[in-house]
Scaffold this active site. Structure first.
Site, short mmCIF file in Angstrom:
data_model
loop_
_atom_site.label_atom_id
_atom_site.label_comp_id
_atom_site.label_asym_id
_atom_site.label_seq_id
_atom_site.Cartn_x
_atom_site.Cartn_y
_atom_site.Cartn_z
CB SER A 123 -0.98 0.17 1.35
OG SER A 123 -1.95 0.92 1.02
CG ASN A 124 -0.44 4.56 -1.27
OD1 ASN A 124 -1.22 5.18 -0.68
ND2 ASN A 124 -0.95 4.03 -2.38
#
Ligand code: CTP
Length: 413
Positions: A223-224
């Site tokens: 993810s980020n």
């Protein structure tokens, strides 16, 4: 006195910018702030330096739950000198109460020597001026002429009331009771809401926000750092303009904005599916930080360590915005975001063209106050035919408002 229900709803979630100038009636503004807060409005206060002699910034900061602004150039706050612009863009209504003879004269002449007068030059919202001073000052031809000039420019002027004045005289010049200023303000907000609602009424706005998560196995993912704040603020701003807003959200810790339909998703594929089922939207703002890659073979069981190194095979995800761009209707407005650390403008412009967008919002996470996990952002809007609008560092709610302002055009205010 209690605020009634209609007034409460017209002030609810509205952004009130209160400008206080230096007259004795300044003390009454504490109560005015309380009326707005009780009605669910957000209040920010700007004061002239002289106003602080009559009521303290601490009182107003505490009641408004926001920082009080006095000088255009605050000490030890590098980079925040554009606050007069962002406050002006932020407000739904700018109230100057009390407006002294001095401040009236400055408003008429476009003087810009403190935060209040500077904000008056940048505010695009309706302005309500409530003059208060001694009777002889109030009826002096110069003050009368200044009020007439402001009225002619579309400023709402609330007449001062008749009664006992601080000088001991009796006459016209008293600041109206805070509840009456509140009621007048609510009337202006209602009129404004009606015109805004008209502009986006019946319009559907689709916003995406937050990160996506790509599963590696049942316990791990790629993810980020996106928190979703920028997208949620855009959804909130669109709803406030009366749009039917669908917010497709990756995992975030944020509360759903009022009057927004939220669809929760995790993966890019899920976001794509949700977006496609609302692709009939009139306006699409794709703010989500979509993962560009996903594991080629996610495991159904938790991957156990065995002491050896591992490589994770990744495949590209589907380009959600690119797909929307290729199926875009001529009347649809498509807005994308570009997070770029290098060659920002040229990279963003090529995305604008490649994805067939109307606007792209460029930001650089390396720039101070911009990008993930901050309450502020600094963006540049790039449009087709070379349009370029550089916005100053502003809070994300102000940025959201400015993005809609620019991309929808002034007609939609
Ligand atoms: N976007 C999307 N689907 C993806 C990736 C991005 O819809 N799979 C959208 C983002 O929400 C954003 C815009 O496309 O509005 C630009 O995203 P960005 O990741 O910056 O650009 P990319 O096209 O992915 O290019 P690059 O990763 O090379 O910068």
């Amino acid at each position: 006195m209690d605020t009634n229900l209609t007034q409460t709803s017209s002030a609810q979630s509205r952004r009130i910018l209160l400008g206080i100038s230096g007259g004795i009636a300044a003390y009454k503004t504490a109560e005015l702030v309380r009326h707005f807060k009780k009605a669910g409005a957000e209040v920010k206060v700007v004061m002239t330096p002289d106003a602080t002699r009559f009521v303290t910034p601490l009182t107003l900061g505490t009641l408004s739950e926001n920082e009080v602004h006095i000088e255009i150039f605050p000490e030890n706050e590098a980079g925040s000198w554009t606050k007069h612009v962002s406050l002006g863009l932020w407000a739904d209504l700018f109230i100057v109460a009390p407006a002294t003879a001095q401040t009236l004269s400055k408003l008429v002449n476009g003087a810009c020597d403190n935060m209040l007068t500077a904000v008056a030059l940048t505010a695009r919202c309706p302005v309500l001026v409530c003059p208060a001073m001694d009777h002889d000052m109030y009826i002096h031809p110069s003050v009368v002429a200044n009020l007439d000039t402001l009225r002619a420019r579309g400023v709402e002027v609330m007449e001062a009331e008749h009664g006992a004045l601080a000088s001991g005289l009796i006459g016209q010049g008293r600041l109206p009771e805070p509840i009456h200023i509140f009621e007048t303000a609510c009337g202006i907000l209602e009129k404004r809401a009606a015109s805004r609602t008209g502009s986006l009424q019946g319009k559907k706005v689709l916003v995406t926000a937050g990160p996506t998560r790509e599963a590696i196995d049942p316990v791990r993912y790629i993810s980020n750092h996106s928190t979703g704040t920028m997208g949620y603020e855009i959804a909130r701003s669109a709803a406030r303009r009366g749009a039917d807003v669908v917010l497709v959200s990756g995992p975030t810790a944020l509360a759903t904005p009022e009057n927004v339909r939220r669809i929760d998703v995790e993966s890019t594929q899920q976001m794509y599916d949700a977006v496609q089922s609302h692709a009939d939207a009139d306006v699409v703002v794709m703010v989500a930080a979509v993962a560009d890659f996903t594991p080629e073979m996610p495991s159904d069981s938790k991957i156990k360590k065995d002491g050896t190194a591992r490589a994770l095979a990744l495949k590209p995800t589907i380009d959600i915005l690119g797909a929307l761009g290729s199926q875009k209707r001529p009347s649809q407005l498509l807005i994308g975001f570009a997070l770029e650390t290098d060659n920002g403008e040229s990279n963003a412009r090529s995305k604008l063209e490649r994805k067939n967008l109307d606007w792209i919002v460029l930001n650089n996470p390396k720039e101070k106050g911009a990008g993930f996990g901050t309450t502020t952002n600094k963006v540049t809007l790039l449009g087709t035919s070379g349009a370029k609008v550089e916005l100053p560092l502003m809070s994300k709610d102000e940025v959201a408002e400015a993005i809609l302002e620019t991309t929808l055009g002034k007609a939609n205010r």
